[in-house]
Design a protein around this motif. Structure first.
Motif, short mmCIF file in Angstrom:
data_model
loop_
_atom_site.label_atom_id
_atom_site.label_comp_id
_atom_site.label_asym_id
_atom_site.label_seq_id
_atom_site.Cartn_x
_atom_site.Cartn_y
_atom_site.Cartn_z
N SER A 95 0.85 -1.20 0.00
CA SER A 95 0.00 0.00 0.00
C SER A 95 0.88 1.24 0.00
N ALA A 96 1.80 1.31 -0.97
CA ALA A 96 2.75 2.41 -1.05
C ALA A 96 2.97 2.81 -2.49
N GLY A 97 3.70 3.90 -2.69
CA GLY A 97 4.00 4.36 -4.03
C GLY A 97 4.84 3.36 -4.79
N SER A 98 4.80 3.44 -6.11
CA SER A 98 5.45 2.45 -6.98
C SER A 98 6.72 3.02 -7.60
N VAL A 99 7.86 2.36 -7.34
CA VAL A 99 9.11 2.75 -8.00
C VAL A 99 9.70 1.59 -8.79
N ALA A 100 8.95 0.50 -8.94
CA ALA A 100 9.37 -0.65 -9.74
C ALA A 100 8.16 -1.21 -10.46
N GLY A 217 -2.16 -6.43 4.47
CA GLY A 217 -3.01 -5.98 3.38
C GLY A 217 -4.47 -5.82 3.74
N ASP A 218 -4.75 -5.39 4.96
CA ASP A 218 -6.15 -5.28 5.40
C ASP A 218 -6.69 -3.87 5.23
N CYS A 219 -6.67 -3.38 3.98
CA CYS A 219 -7.24 -2.07 3.70
C CYS A 219 -7.69 -2.03 2.24
N ASP A 220 -8.39 -0.98 1.87
CA ASP A 220 -8.93 -0.85 0.52
C ASP A 220 -7.80 -0.64 -0.49
N ARG A 221 -8.12 -0.93 -1.75
CA ARG A 221 -7.10 -0.93 -2.81
C ARG A 221 -6.37 0.40 -2.97
N GLY A 222 -7.07 1.50 -2.81
CA GLY A 222 -6.44 2.80 -3.05
C GLY A 222 -5.85 3.45 -1.81
N ILE A 258 4.66 -17.09 2.92
CA ILE A 258 4.01 -17.00 4.23
C ILE A 258 3.15 -15.74 4.31
N ASN A 259 1.89 -15.90 4.69
CA ASN A 259 1.05 -14.74 4.96
C ASN A 259 0.14 -15.04 6.15
N ILE A 260 -0.89 -14.22 6.34
CA ILE A 260 -1.82 -14.44 7.45
C ILE A 260 -3.25 -14.35 6.95
N TRP A 261 -3.47 -14.87 5.74
CA TRP A 261 -4.83 -15.01 5.22
C TRP A 261 -5.28 -16.42 5.55
N ASP A 267 -12.71 -16.51 10.50
CA ASP A 267 -13.14 -15.56 11.53
C ASP A 267 -12.10 -15.37 12.62
N ARG A 268 -10.89 -15.77 12.34
CA ARG A 268 -9.82 -15.72 13.33
C ARG A 268 -9.44 -14.30 13.72
N TYR A 269 -9.51 -13.36 12.77
CA TYR A 269 -9.05 -11.99 13.00
C TYR A 269 -10.19 -11.00 12.77
N PRO A 270 -10.09 -9.80 13.37
CA PRO A 270 -11.06 -8.75 13.06
C PRO A 270 -10.96 -8.35 11.60
N LYS A 271 -12.07 -7.90 11.02
CA LYS A 271 -12.12 -7.68 9.57
C LYS A 271 -12.11 -6.22 9.15
N GLY A 272 -12.11 -5.29 10.11
CA GLY A 272 -12.10 -3.88 9.73
C GLY A 272 -10.77 -3.45 9.16
N ASN A 273 -10.77 -2.36 8.41
CA ASN A 273 -9.54 -1.84 7.83
C ASN A 273 -8.50 -1.60 8.91
N HIS A 274 -7.32 -2.16 8.71
CA HIS A 274 -6.14 -1.98 9.56
C HIS A 274 -6.24 -2.67 10.93
N GLU A 275 -7.36 -3.30 11.24
CA GLU A 275 -7.49 -3.89 12.58
C GLU A 275 -6.55 -5.08 12.76
N LYS A 276 -6.38 -5.89 11.73
CA LYS A 276 -5.48 -7.02 11.84
C LYS A 276 -4.02 -6.54 11.94
N SER A 277 -3.67 -5.55 11.14
CA SER A 277 -2.31 -4.99 11.19
C SER A 277 -2.01 -4.43 12.57
#
Length: 457
Positions: A95-100, A217-222, A258-261, A267-277
């Motif tokens: 979720s950051a600017g693109s330089v590659a 990656g628990d936030c909207d695309r933009g 390795i990820n955390i999906w 239902d293991r984690y909260p689903k709101g934006n940024h709550e899992k992070s």
């Protein structure tokens, strides 16, 4: 009285891109329409005698060598730190600017030009903050937030490889097919390692942590966000009671698969934006703070560096294959295809083959390590699997070693040969997975030899 010979400095510079900036890290472009939290370039400078080491973590998905070599050369001219003594890595927030350019996510050239100077500014600020210091190494296992995302599926499932047209043995991230999972396929590295840095009077200067979790990656695309890397940094400062001069850094370990999906326990984690992070960052910070009670401090740690540009071969499409991919590219309107279309992966990866065919047959790959007192850090310019990290930890100093990935370059995924044979997304040949089949073993061997050369066990 003998003058204290070891110094350290830390600093961070805001690198948050403006709204409208291109975001990469998925199959297609995204554009920033929301800034959830700031992004930073965070720098640590360590100095002992004539040796100076620089470590910079950047809140970005990936940075490639052409960009980083320019940054390092500028820093070397300004501060006198040799390029081989600089370790600059991406956290791998998506979720950051693109330089590659990654798949069909393109470079934002305006942001790339701006970021180069901001990274240099972070290095200068940390260098100017040098003061007598001490370091401490620590590690604690935190397996609860780590899942292998590569699965064996039931016998009726067809895992299509868009490059070969054949069937893979494993499926990465089986969205919508959770009920067909049989088992995961690899063992995560549970270690949360860290290098703690205090002024000689006990004030906190910085802490560099390392964890083998891809991203959350628990936030909207933009959305612009530092992901769990940023939440850890804020939480660890609070846990340590550090002042505003403290710099917390989280680096990406060997987390290629390795990820955390959690597909089997949704239902293991909260689903709101940024709550899992926020939750994961907070738990990791608390674990570090508790572990620090057992740390032994070194006030005169020796410093050393090893660096090898290893020439590695590439996997490329054959002369016989290429016309098939060229035909698909000619037939495809890449302005209109979108994720979820029936032929999306076939079309994206056909383009990748055509572009990859223009690559040279081999390229230099940077293998770097730093000795810092009784511990060491390895640096590799790609996304390596947990198996690589675990083997390196068995070679390096016990409890005082970790591998920072996405460092000094970005060549994409570098799976072990037996994982390449099984297929799956990380193994599909493309510009972000193209090193030779034996590359992982050869690169790992070079890094292990560097660590052995330090004589620290």
């Amino acid at each position: 009285m003998q003058e204290h010979s070891f110094s350290a400095g830390a600093a961070q510079v805001d690198i948050t891109p403006p709204l409208g900036t291109v975001i990469n890290g998925e199959f297609t472009n995204r554009y920033a329409n929301n800034i959830a939290d700031p992004l930073f370039a965070k720098a640590l400078v360590l100095q002992q005698g004539k040796t100076t080491l620089l470590i910079i973590m950047v809140d970005i998905c990936a940075m490639q060598r052409d960009f980083l070599d320019e940054v390092k050369t500028t820093i070397s001219h300004l501060l006198g730190i040799p390029c081989r003594c600089q370790l600059i890595a991406a956290t791998h927030t998506h979720s950051a600017g693109s330089v590659a350019e990654l798949l069909m996510g393109h470079i934002d050239w305006a942001y790339r030009r701006r970021l180069r100077g901001l990274i240099v500014d972070a290095a200068k600020a940390a260098f100017n903050n040098l003061e007598p210091a001490k370091i401490g190494w620590g590690a604690v296992d935190q397996p609860q937030h780590l899942l292998c995302r590569r699965y064996e599926m039931d016998s009726g499932f067809q895992a299509v490889n868009p490059v070969t047209g054949g069937r893979d043995e494993v499926k990465t991230n089986p969205f919508g097919n959770e009920h067909r999972i049989v088992r995961d396929t690899t063992q995560p590295d549970p270690g949360l390692g860290y290098l703690a840095i205090q002024a000689i009077d006990g004030r906190w200067l910085g802490l560099l942590a390392n964890y083998s979790l891809h991203y959350v990656g628990d936030c909207d695309r933009g959305t612009i966000s530092a992901d769990y890397f940023g939440y850890f940094a804020k939480a660890v400062a609070i846990q340590l009671g550090a002042d505003e001069g403290f710099v917390g850094l989280m680096s990406n370990g060997t987390s290629g698969e390795i990820n955390i999906w959690d597909f089997q326990h949704p239902d293991r984690y909260p689903k709101g934006n940024h709550e899992k992070s926020r939750l994961i960052g907070g738990e990791l910070a608390a674990a570090v703070a508790h572990s620090l009670q057992r740390v032994s401090w070194e006030s005169s740690p020796s410093l050393a560096v090893r660096y090898t540009d290893f020439v590695v071969g590439l996997r490329k499409p054959s002369v016989e294959e290429l016309p098939v991919f060229e035909r698909i590219v000619r037939e495809t309107d890449y302005e209109t295809i979108s994720f979820g279309n029936e032929r999306f992966f076939e079309q994206v990866y056909a383009r990748e083959q055509v572009l990859l065919a223009e690559y040279p047959d081999e390229k230099p790959f940077p293998v770097q390590s730093f000795r810092i007192g009784q511990g060491a850090i390895g640096a590799l310019g790609g996304e390596f699997f947990s198996e690589t990290g675990l083997k390196l930890k068995s070679t390096g100093p016990s409890g005082k070693y970790f591998t920072i990935c996405l460092a000094n370059d970005y060549v994409g995924y570098v799976p072990p040969a037996h994982e390449l044979a099984r297929g799956g997304y990380e193994c599909w040949r493309c510009r972000t997975s193209h090193l030779a089949v034996d590359a992982e073993e050869k690169i790992r061997t070079i890094l292990a030899e560097q660590l052995a050369d330090y004589g620290v066990v």
